[in-house]
Scaffold this active site. Structure first.
Site, PDB file in Angstrom:
ATOM      1  N   ASN A   6       0.855  -1.188   0.000  1.00 29.52           N
ATOM      2  CA  ASN A   6       0.000   0.000   0.000  1.00 29.52           C
ATOM      3  C   ASN A   6       0.900   1.251   0.000  1.00 29.52           C
ATOM      4  O   ASN A   6       1.732   1.420   0.899  1.00 29.52           O
ATOM      5  CB  ASN A   6      -0.885  -0.045   1.260  1.00 29.52           C
ATOM      6  CG  ASN A   6      -1.797   1.148   1.383  1.00 29.52           C
ATOM      7  OD1 ASN A   6      -1.379   2.277   1.138  1.00 29.52           O
ATOM      8  ND2 ASN A   6      -3.031   0.931   1.778  1.00 29.52           N
ATOM      9  N   HIS A   9       0.965   6.174   1.939  1.00 31.00           N
ATOM     10  CA  HIS A   9       1.711   7.129   2.762  1.00 31.00           C
ATOM     11  C   HIS A   9       2.835   7.839   2.034  1.00 31.00           C
ATOM     12  O   HIS A   9       3.384   8.817   2.543  1.00 31.00           O
ATOM     13  CB  HIS A   9       2.154   6.471   4.063  1.00 31.00           C
ATOM     14  CG  HIS A   9       0.949   6.137   4.898  1.00 31.00           C
ATOM     15  ND1 HIS A   9      -0.034   7.079   5.142  1.00 31.00           N
ATOM     16  CD2 HIS A   9       0.520   4.993   5.458  1.00 31.00           C
ATOM     17  CE1 HIS A   9      -1.000   6.518   5.839  1.00 31.00           C
ATOM     18  NE2 HIS A   9      -0.698   5.247   6.046  1.00 31.00           N
ATOM     19  N   HIS A  42      -5.722   3.567  -1.574  1.00 32.08           N
ATOM     20  CA  HIS A  42      -7.031   3.870  -0.987  1.00 32.08           C
ATOM     21  C   HIS A  42      -7.394   5.295  -1.390  1.00 32.08           C
ATOM     22  O   HIS A  42      -6.770   6.255  -0.936  1.00 32.08           O
ATOM     23  CB  HIS A  42      -6.940   3.747   0.549  1.00 32.08           C
ATOM     24  CG  HIS A  42      -8.255   3.949   1.252  1.00 32.08           C
ATOM     25  ND1 HIS A  42      -8.396   3.765   2.604  1.00 32.08           N
ATOM     26  CD2 HIS A  42      -9.483   4.304   0.805  1.00 32.08           C
ATOM     27  CE1 HIS A  42      -9.658   4.010   2.955  1.00 32.08           C
ATOM     28  NE2 HIS A  42     -10.331   4.350   1.879  1.00 32.08           N
ATOM     29  N   ARG A  44      -9.560   7.998  -0.751  1.00 28.76           N
ATOM     30  CA  ARG A  44     -10.531   8.372   0.286  1.00 28.76           C
ATOM     31  C   ARG A  44     -11.411   9.502  -0.220  1.00 28.76           C
ATOM     32  O   ARG A  44     -10.999  10.311  -1.044  1.00 28.76           O
ATOM     33  CB  ARG A  44      -9.797   8.804   1.565  1.00 28.76           C
ATOM     34  CG  ARG A  44      -9.044   7.670   2.241  1.00 28.76           C
ATOM     35  CD  ARG A  44      -8.470   8.126   3.567  1.00 28.76           C
ATOM     36  NE  ARG A  44      -9.462   8.127   4.609  1.00 28.76           N
ATOM     37  CZ  ARG A  44      -9.568   7.203   5.573  1.00 28.76           C
ATOM     38  NH1 ARG A  44      -8.711   6.209   5.633  1.00 28.76           N
ATOM     39  NH2 ARG A  44     -10.511   7.278   6.462  1.00 28.76           N
ATOM     40  N   ARG A  48      -7.257  12.691   1.176  1.00 30.07           N
ATOM     41  CA  ARG A  48      -6.164  13.150   2.047  1.00 30.07           C
ATOM     42  C   ARG A  48      -4.793  12.657   1.589  1.00 30.07           C
ATOM     43  O   ARG A  48      -3.793  13.253   1.926  1.00 30.07           O
ATOM     44  CB  ARG A  48      -6.416  12.757   3.502  1.00 30.07           C
ATOM     45  CG  ARG A  48      -6.306  11.288   3.763  1.00 30.07           C
ATOM     46  CD  ARG A  48      -6.421  10.972   5.231  1.00 30.07           C
ATOM     47  NE  ARG A  48      -7.772  11.155   5.728  1.00 30.07           N
ATOM     48  CZ  ARG A  48      -8.219  10.583   6.845  1.00 30.07           C
ATOM     49  NH1 ARG A  48      -7.417   9.834   7.566  1.00 30.07           N
ATOM     50  NH2 ARG A  48      -9.455  10.765   7.247  1.00 30.07           N
ATOM     51  N   GLU A  69      -8.699   0.310  -2.661  1.00 29.80           N
ATOM     52  CA  GLU A  69      -9.502   0.315  -1.426  1.00 29.80           C
ATOM     53  C   GLU A  69     -10.473   1.465  -1.531  1.00 29.80           C
ATOM     54  O   GLU A  69     -10.075   2.593  -1.859  1.00 29.80           O
ATOM     55  CB  GLU A  69      -8.610   0.566  -0.218  1.00 29.80           C
ATOM     56  CG  GLU A  69      -7.924  -0.649   0.286  1.00 29.80           C
ATOM     57  CD  GLU A  69      -7.065  -0.310   1.480  1.00 29.80           C
ATOM     58  OE1 GLU A  69      -7.343   0.681   2.179  1.00 29.80           O
ATOM     59  OE2 GLU A  69      -6.102  -1.029   1.698  1.00 29.80           O
ATOM     60  N   THR A 100      -8.149   3.269   8.600  1.00 29.72           N
ATOM     61  CA  THR A 100      -9.350   2.430   8.654  1.00 29.72           C
ATOM     62  C   THR A 100      -9.370   1.696   9.992  1.00 29.72           C
ATOM     63  O   THR A 100      -8.555   0.823  10.235  1.00 29.72           O
ATOM     64  CB  THR A 100      -9.333   1.427   7.478  1.00 29.72           C
ATOM     65  OG1 THR A 100      -8.963   2.141   6.298  1.00 29.72           O
ATOM     66  CG2 THR A 100     -10.687   0.793   7.287  1.00 29.72           C
ATOM     67  N   GLU A 150     -10.711  -9.764   3.238  1.00 23.58           N
ATOM     68  CA  GLU A 150      -9.435  -9.369   3.836  1.00 23.58           C
ATOM     69  C   GLU A 150      -9.682  -9.240   5.336  1.00 23.58           C
ATOM     70  O   GLU A 150     -10.521  -8.438   5.768  1.00 23.58           O
ATOM     71  CB  GLU A 150      -8.935  -8.047   3.253  1.00 23.58           C
ATOM     72  CG  GLU A 150      -7.621  -7.631   3.910  1.00 23.58           C
ATOM     73  CD  GLU A 150      -6.976  -6.394   3.298  1.00 23.58           C
ATOM     74  OE1 GLU A 150      -7.275  -6.070   2.123  1.00 23.58           O
ATOM     75  OE2 GLU A 150      -6.175  -5.761   4.007  1.00 23.58           O
ATOM     76  N   HIS A 190      -3.439  -4.809   7.938  1.00 24.83           N
ATOM     77  CA  HIS A 190      -3.579  -3.649   8.812  1.00 24.83           C
ATOM     78  C   HIS A 190      -2.701  -3.800  10.048  1.00 24.83           C
ATOM     79  O   HIS A 190      -2.847  -4.748  10.814  1.00 24.83           O
ATOM     80  CB  HIS A 190      -5.024  -3.380   9.245  1.00 24.83           C
ATOM     81  CG  HIS A 190      -5.242  -1.913   9.507  1.00 24.83           C
ATOM     82  ND1 HIS A 190      -4.785  -1.298  10.632  1.00 24.83           N
ATOM     83  CD2 HIS A 190      -5.784  -0.934   8.743  1.00 24.83           C
ATOM     84  CE1 HIS A 190      -5.057  -0.019  10.568  1.00 24.83           C
ATOM     85  NE2 HIS A 190      -5.662   0.235   9.419  1.00 24.83           N
TER      86      HIS A 190
END
Ligand code: PXP
Length: 244
Positions: A6, A9, A42, A44, A48, A69, A100, A150, A190
């Protein structure tokens, strides 16, 4: 066992300055070269970190699989139908959360989710549901006809002592077994990091781990390529040892 990386970030860092670097798509391409089996983004509702442009570019450039996602909203379903990721992972989303926080409550939203799942699947997109390790949620995911689940490993990752850690691990083991019996493709993720990933990687029924924060955090010090390679090596070694 597959590793999904992922890259959200990397985009978080970019958005801190609202400029065009560091670029999450570049990070995705390097992660692929280092052994990532899929790339996760993801998008969102509040944008963000990942932006629409990142998703579109990733879809054009990555050579592995793209896992989007997303919340099961009209806007996101429309974007997914447009971009056509390989997999859409439906996640709960609250504006005020840092990340999440819990799994999707499939049980209470079967009717709402059914439409989104069908629209995505009809477009050839594989649908995964991000759920807590809870048999009722797995049963509801099965009723919905999702392709994959998941399992949320956040509670395991955040366990405060060994007794709790083992209890949470056991919940993940049981959930993975149950989901596998129902013929789901089983992923987990996660809060997994270079220390806590081993015990989850040993669970044979889990076929994919999706990891973001710890890999990107380590990449700040050693680069993305090494950070991904190291994670992949831990996963492969743990899996091999478990099979002996
Ligand atoms: N899987 C899902 C569905 C997620 O929402 C996240 C966080 O974006 C992850 C995996 C990765 O979590 P982490 O960044 O803690 O590794």
């Amino acid at each position: 066992m597959k590793l999904g990386v992922n890259v959200d970030h990397v985009a978080t860092l970019r958005q801190a300055r609202l400029i065009n670097e560091p670029d999450p798509v570049t990070a995705a391409l390097i992660a692929e070269q280092a052994g990532a089996d899929s790339i996760i983004m993801h998008l969102r509702e509040d944008r963000r970190h990942i932006q629409d442009r990142d998703l579109e570019l990733a879809k054009q450039l990555i050579k592995t699989k793209l896992n989007l996602e997303m919340a099961a909203t009209q806007e996101m379903v429309r974007i997914a139908l447009d971009v056509r990721p390989d997999t859409a992972t439906l996640v709960p989303e609250r504006r005020e959360e840092l990340t999440t926080e819990g799994g999707l409550d499939v049980v209470s939203q079967v009717d709402h989710l059914r439409k989104a799942v069908k629209l995505l699947q009809d477009a050839g997109i594989r649908v995964s549901l991000f759920i807590d390790p809870d048999p009722d949620q797995i049963k509801a995911a099965h009723r919905l006809g999702a392709d994959a689940v998941e399992i949320h490993t956040g509670r395991y990752a955040e366990a405060r002592d060994e007794a709790e850690r083992l209890k949470r691990l056991d919940e993940i083991v049981e959930a993975a077994k149950f989901a596998s019996r129902l013929k789901f493709f089983v992923a987990a993720g996660h809060g997994l990091n270079y220390v806590n990933v081993s015990d989850v990687a040993r669970i044979q029924e889990i076929e994919e781990l999706n990891i973001g924060h710890s890999i990107i955090g380590r990449a700040v010090f050693v680069g993305i390529e090494r950070a991904v390679r190291e994670m992949k090596q831990i996963i492969i070694t743990s899996r091999y040892v478990a099979s002996l």
